[in-house]
Each structure stands twice: as structure tokens, then as C-alpha cells.
Design an enzyme around this catalytic site. Structure first.
Site, PDB file in Angstrom:
ATOM      1  N   GLY A  91       0.763  -1.248   0.000  1.00 37.63           N
ATOM      2  CA  GLY A  91       0.000   0.000   0.000  1.00 37.63           C
ATOM      3  C   GLY A  91       0.787   1.287   0.000  1.00 37.63           C
ATOM      4  CD  GLU A 102       0.723  -9.302   0.713  1.00 34.15           C
ATOM      5  OE1 GLU A 102      -0.229  -8.517   0.626  1.00 34.15           O
ATOM      6  OE2 GLU A 102       0.574 -10.494   0.987  1.00 34.15           O
ATOM      7  N   PRO A 103       4.510  -4.814  -1.223  1.00 33.85           N
ATOM      8  CG  PRO A 103       6.680  -3.974  -1.517  1.00 33.85           C
ATOM      9  CD  PRO A 103       5.916  -5.091  -0.858  1.00 33.85           C
ATOM     10  N   GLY A 104       3.290  -3.197  -4.126  1.00 41.09           N
ATOM     11  CA  GLY A 104       3.101  -3.337  -5.567  1.00 41.09           C
ATOM     12  C   GLY A 104       3.484  -2.037  -6.250  1.00 41.09           C
ATOM     13  NE  ARG A 105      -0.473   2.946  -5.595  1.00 38.31           N
ATOM     14  CZ  ARG A 105      -1.678   2.943  -6.188  1.00 38.31           C
ATOM     15  NH1 ARG A 105      -1.835   3.532  -7.346  1.00 38.31           N
ATOM     16  NH2 ARG A 105      -2.701   2.371  -5.593  1.00 38.31           N
ATOM     17  NE  ARG A 133      -3.873   4.022 -10.558  1.00 35.60           N
ATOM     18  CZ  ARG A 133      -3.736   5.156  -9.925  1.00 35.60           C
ATOM     19  NH1 ARG A 133      -3.238   6.207 -10.549  1.00 35.60           N
ATOM     20  NH2 ARG A 133      -4.057   5.261  -8.656  1.00 35.60           N
ATOM     21  CB  CYS A 145     -15.823   5.657 -28.814  1.00 35.09           C
ATOM     22  SG  CYS A 145     -15.014   5.757 -30.408  1.00 35.09           S
ATOM     23  CD  GLU A 146     -16.396   5.788 -21.338  1.00 36.81           C
ATOM     24  OE1 GLU A 146     -16.481   4.679 -21.929  1.00 36.81           O
ATOM     25  OE2 GLU A 146     -16.369   5.900 -20.114  1.00 36.81           O
ATOM     26  CE1 TYR A 149      -2.578  -2.667  -8.613  1.00 32.77           C
ATOM     27  CE2 TYR A 149      -1.357  -0.791  -7.779  1.00 32.77           C
ATOM     28  CZ  TYR A 149      -1.827  -2.075  -7.620  1.00 32.77           C
ATOM     29  OH  TYR A 149      -1.558  -2.768  -6.462  1.00 32.77           O
TER      30      TYR A 149
HETATM   31  N1  LLP Z   1      -1.524  -6.849  -0.909  1.00 28.56           N
HETATM   32  C1  LLP Z   1      -2.857  -6.943  -1.068  1.00 28.56           C
HETATM   33  C2  LLP Z   1      -3.589  -7.975  -0.348  1.00 28.56           C
HETATM   34  C3  LLP Z   1      -3.533  -6.056  -1.931  1.00 28.56           C
HETATM   35  O1  LLP Z   1      -4.847  -6.148  -2.070  1.00 28.56           O
HETATM   36  C4  LLP Z   1      -2.792  -5.068  -2.632  1.00 28.56           C
HETATM   37  C5  LLP Z   1      -3.458  -4.151  -3.562  1.00 28.56           C
HETATM   38  C6  LLP Z   1      -1.404  -5.024  -2.443  1.00 28.56           C
HETATM   39  C7  LLP Z   1      -0.809  -5.928  -1.566  1.00 28.56           C
HETATM   40  C8  LLP Z   1      -0.534  -4.039  -3.163  1.00 28.56           C
HETATM   41  O2  LLP Z   1      -0.867  -2.726  -2.864  1.00 28.56           O
HETATM   42  P1  LLP Z   1       0.064  -1.528  -3.418  1.00 28.56           P
HETATM   43  O3  LLP Z   1       1.377  -1.621  -2.703  1.00 28.56           O
HETATM   44  O4  LLP Z   1       0.210  -1.701  -4.868  1.00 28.56           O
HETATM   45  O5  LLP Z   1      -0.712  -0.304  -3.066  1.00 28.56           O
HETATM   46  N2  LLP Z   1      -5.989  -0.414  -8.958  1.00 28.56           N
HETATM   47  C9  LLP Z   1      -5.770   0.477  -7.841  1.00 28.56           C
HETATM   48  C10 LLP Z   1      -4.992  -0.196  -6.741  1.00 28.56           C
HETATM   49  C11 LLP Z   1      -5.663  -1.448  -6.222  1.00 28.56           C
HETATM   50  C12 LLP Z   1      -4.857  -2.120  -5.132  1.00 28.56           C
HETATM   51  C13 LLP Z   1      -5.442  -3.430  -4.755  1.00 28.56           C
HETATM   52  N3  LLP Z   1      -4.704  -4.177  -3.791  1.00 28.56           N
HETATM   53  C14 LLP Z   1      -5.046   1.706  -8.366  1.00 28.56           C
HETATM   54  O6  LLP Z   1      -4.764   1.785  -9.546  1.00 28.56           O
HETATM   55  O7  LLP Z   1      -4.791   2.622  -7.611  1.00 28.56           O
END
Ligand code: LLP
Length: 438
Positions: free
Chosen positions: A258, A297-300, A337, A368-369, A397
Site C-alpha cells: 500500500g 507486499e508492495p506493488g505500486r 486510473r 469512444c468515451e 496498475y
Molecule cells: N496486498 C494486497 C492484499 C492487496 O490487495 C494489494 C493491492 C497489495 C498488496 C498491493 O498494494 P500496493 O502496494 O500496490 O498499493 N488499482 C488500484 C490499486 C488497487 C490495489 C489493490 N490491492 C489503483 O490503480 O490505484
């Protein structure tokens, strides 16, 4: 705004982004103009050095403060085998949410014991595949899943190592649509409702489950570190209570992902090291006799800054006294987004430095939106057909949420490193789209 170019290059674009003598943007040693010529547009460019630096932002902070830890890259932010190989070589595992993501991890050669399978409605065949391939942990997200996972493991003669996902009720300050830790959530086992305790009791009794620990994820694009400390404390309080009541041995603790990132110069996200410090100091302060392994669990915050979206300008429409629309060859299908979350972005002219006084314009997509607008009222030099536009912080994302709306194939992806670019995902052709029809 134009004078902010220096700050954008310094803080929002990938680490090594400059302009060459002709004025073209150069990312990781590769010229955007040459990349567009070779691979076409729209193009997603990932810079390997920025990706590695982001991985190390977490791994180094953990190595110092809490070595018994594993960083799981949240693959939902974007996966391809090349990108995962880089993450794996930095010691990361992966948080997967589907059999498809597990299979990309497998294709990348990422050790599957370093993969955790999540999902609020995992299909039985996905759970079964995870057991078959030796995915490290399966996260129980609902009471019903206890019996399902236990039975699938029994049929295979295996013991499934599971985590239980709690809904801690912590409010992370972020957009409502992407908040997942609040009490009113489709995710996880509520603490107040008693579901979490019931899950511990039932999972501990299930003969083919080994309850390895607890997980909580409180949201995304989080700018504060206190919610992490709160989450850790709530989870550890619950674990202590469950140890006394049911004999739970907490071996893994995951406060989710997150961490926020900078999309524009107005954003002020925390450093990953600050998030790690908030988490590790809270765990260490408890002075537990057997501190659990930490899973983060970092994604973004791993991939956003490494990625840049490159578009070509097409139609320019001036509506005197109203607005100028500049349409590019991508839009809401590769970056949903802005339309979904009203997310703000920055952009730079990427093939030249620009001439003439900057103009306020709206960068629209090709779909087309009317809501297909990438940047509203942004300031850029006068643009003409064929110009290239680079949108930074595009690594998370975008491609993972991309669609084929309007029957338009998804963009190609390249990874750049030391001036070399390799294709990591090819552009979808009309033929690819037509191939689904029997
Ligand atoms: N772990 C779990 C269980 C999650 O549900 C998520 C994201 C993450 C880790 C990774 O979170 P991050 O570090 O990436 O914030 N599509 C949306 C974001 C949805 C996130 C869903 N879960 C956007 O574009 O902002």
C-alpha cells in the site's frame, strides 16, 4: 509549470531521465524517439535501474532492521516474466491473485515457495494449482475457504501452509474505491464480527492446514506510516489472544502493501524505508520471544516510478475560448486510473523541447468515451501531430488493468537498461483480438 520539468525529471520520472542534444527524453540511456520508432506507440517503458532501486528500498531497510523478512511484489500492479526476473534477482517473492499470475511467476523462474496466493474468491482450480506447483502460502480470505483448501490438500495428500487475512478496521487515508482494510470490505475475516477468531479455531482443527500466520492489507496509495503501526499492533494483539485461546503459533506476519508514490509534484509519499521502520519498530517493541517472519507486499511503490507511458499525438482540436483537446493514440484502455479514480498525472513533450509559449490543454485518449481524458488542463508547449508525450509514474496498475476496449490491442512493453531496450511484452494486433472468436 514548464519550469517544473527539472523537478519532474528528478522526482517523478525514472532515476536516470535526461534530454539528449536534440531535446528528446532519454530514459535509462534509451531515447524515447528511437524507442517509438523501433517499437511503436503507445509504448510502456520500464527502467531496470529504477525497478532495482525500488526493490532495494525495501530489502535494504529490512536487512538492517529485521532480516527475517520477505518482500512479496504484488503482481497485480503489473507482471511480465522479464520484470519478475529482475524482482526475483533482487530477492523478492510475489503476491499472486490468480492462476495466471502464478503462471507468470513460474515462467519467470521465480521460486514458487516465495509466492503467496491471495483472493477473496479464489477458484478451487486455482487453489489446486497452487498446491500442485508448491506455492508457498495460500491466504484464507473467508470462512468457507477453510474447508475448500483443507479438502483439496487432503486429496493431494498435502498440508497447505496458510495465512488468515484479517480485516483490522484500520482506515488508511486513500481513495475510497481502493480502501480494503475497513470493516465494510469484501476482503478478509472481521475481528469484531468474530469471524477471525472462528477462522483460527476452525483452521487449527483442519487436519490438512498448517496455520502459519496472519495477514492484513489496509489500502493502497497510503501516505502515512501510522496505519501500518496500528495494523501491526492490532494483528499482534489478536495473535496473542489466539495463542492463549487456540494455541496459534504466529510464524508469519504480513501487514500487506500500500505504500504511496508520487504521480505529480503535489504528492508527498513516504520513503519505503519509513514504512519498513514503522512496521519493524512496532514488531520489535513487543519483545516477542519468537518474533515472526515479516512478509511485506508492495506493488505500486516497486514499479510505478520505473514505468513511463509514451504516446503519439494525433488530432489537435481548438475550441476557441473553451479548451484545446490534444488526442493521443492511447488512453483509458491502457490507463483507466484517471477515469476510475480521478487520478492526476504529469506529462512532458518527449521528442523535442518545444517551441513557443506553453499552452493549457487537455490530453485526451483515442477511445469512444468523453471521459477518456488522461490529463485535464495541463500546460505543455504547443503540440502537433506526431509529437511524443511521456507520462511518468505509469508502471503500476496501467498495463495490468488495461483492456481491449473498442477492439484496440494493448500496448507493447519494453525494459531499458544501459541504453539497451528489450521487448518484454509484444503489442496486441487485430489478429490477436480476432483469435478469441471460434
Ligand atoms: N496486498 C494486497 C492484499 C492487496 O490487495 C494489494 C493491492 C497489495 C498488496 C498491493 O498494494 P500496493 O502496494 O500496490 O498499493 N488499482 C488500484 C490499486 C488497487 C490495489 C489493490 N490491492 C489503483 O490503480 O490505484
Amino acid at each position: 509549470m514548464i519550469s517544473s520539468e527539472h523537478d519532474l525529471l528528478d522526482q517523478v520520472f525514472p532515476l536516470d531521465t535526461t534530454r539528449d542534444d536534440a531535446g528528446a527524453l532519454v530514459i535509462g540511456g534509451a531515447s524515447c524517439e528511437e524507442l517509438a520508432r523501433e517499437f511503436g506507440t503507445p509504448l510502456y517503458i520500464y527502467d531496470e535501474a529504477t525497478l532495482r532501486a525500488a526493490c532495494r528500498g525495501y530489502t535494504r531497510a529490512l536487512a538492517d532492521a529485521y532480516p527475517n523478512a520477505l518482500v512479496l511484489y504484488a503482481g497485480k500492479a503489473y507482471v511480465d516474466p522479464t520484470l519478475l526476473q529482475v524482482a526475483a534477482s533482487e530477492g523478492l517473492g510475489m503476491d499472486a491473485v490468480s492462476s495466471g499470475e502464478v503462471r507468470v511467476a513460474q515462467a519467470a523462474g521465480l521460486p514458487l515457495e516465495r509466492v503467496v496466493l491471495h483472493g477473496n474468491n479464489k477458484l478451487p482450480r486455482e487453489i489446486d494449482l497452487a498446491l500442485e506447483l508448491g506455492v508457498g502460502r495460500i491466504v484464507v480470505d473467508a470462512l468457507e475457504e477453510i474447508e475448500i483448501i483443507d479438502e483439496l490438500a487432503r486429496r493431494r495428500g498435502q498440508t497447505a501452509q496458510v495465512l488468515l487475512r484479517l480485516t483490522p478496521g484500520v482506515e488508511a487515508h486513500t481513495h475510497d474505491y481502493i480502501r480494503t482494510g475497513a470493516v465494510d470490505s469484501k476482503f478478509g475475516l472481521g475481528l469484531d464480527s468474530g469471524a477471525a477468531e472462528e477462522a483460527v479455531a476452525r483452521a487449527m482443527r483442519a487436519p490438512n492446514l498448517d496455520v502459519m500466520g496472519l495477514h492484513a492489507h489496509i489500502g493502497s496509495q497510503i501516505f502515512d506510516t501510522e496505519p501500518y503501526a496500528d495494523t501491526v499492533n492490532i494483528t499482534l494483539d489478536f495473535a496473542e489472544h489466539m495463542r492463549a485461546a487456540h494455541g496459534l503459533d504466529l510464524r508469519d506476519l504480513s501487514p500487506g502493501g500500500g505504500g504511496g508514490v508520487r504521480y505529480t509534484l503535489d504528492d508527498d509519499p513516504p520513503d519505503p524505508a519509513d514504512i519498513v521502520a514503522a512496521i519493524t519498530s512496532t514488531v520489535l517493541a513487543r519483545k516477542l520471544p519468537h518474533p515472526p517472519r515479516l512478509l511485506i507486499e508492495p506493488g505500486r511503490s516497486i514499479v510505478a516510478r520505473a514505468g513511463v507511458a509514451l504516446y503519439a499525438v494525433g488530432t489537435v482540436k481548438h475550441i476557441p475560448g473553451v479548451r484545446t483537446y490534444v488526442s493521443v493514440d492511447g488512453g483509458m484502455a491502457d490507463n483507466p486510473r484517471p477515469a476510475l479514480y480521478q487520478s492526476k498525472y504529469a506529462a512532458l513533450l518527449a521528442n523535442r523541447t518545444g517551441d513557443g509559449p506553453p499552452e493549457t490543454l487537455t490530453l485526451a485518449g483515442r477511445y469512444c468515451e468523453s471521459g477518456d481524458v488522461l490529463l485535464r488542463d495541463t500546460v505543455l508547449p504547443p503540440l502537433r501531430r506526431g509529437d511524443l508525450i511521456a507520462v511518468p509514474a505509469a508502471g503500476a496498475y496501467h498495463m495490468s488493468m488495461a483492456s481491449t476496449y473498442n477492439m484496440v490491442g494493448r500496448p507493447a512493453v519494453v525494459m531499458v537498461s544501459d541504453g539497451q531496450a528489450r521487448l518484454t511484452r509484444r503489442r496486441e494486433s487485430d489478429e490477436d483480438l480476432l483469435a478469441v472468436f471460434p
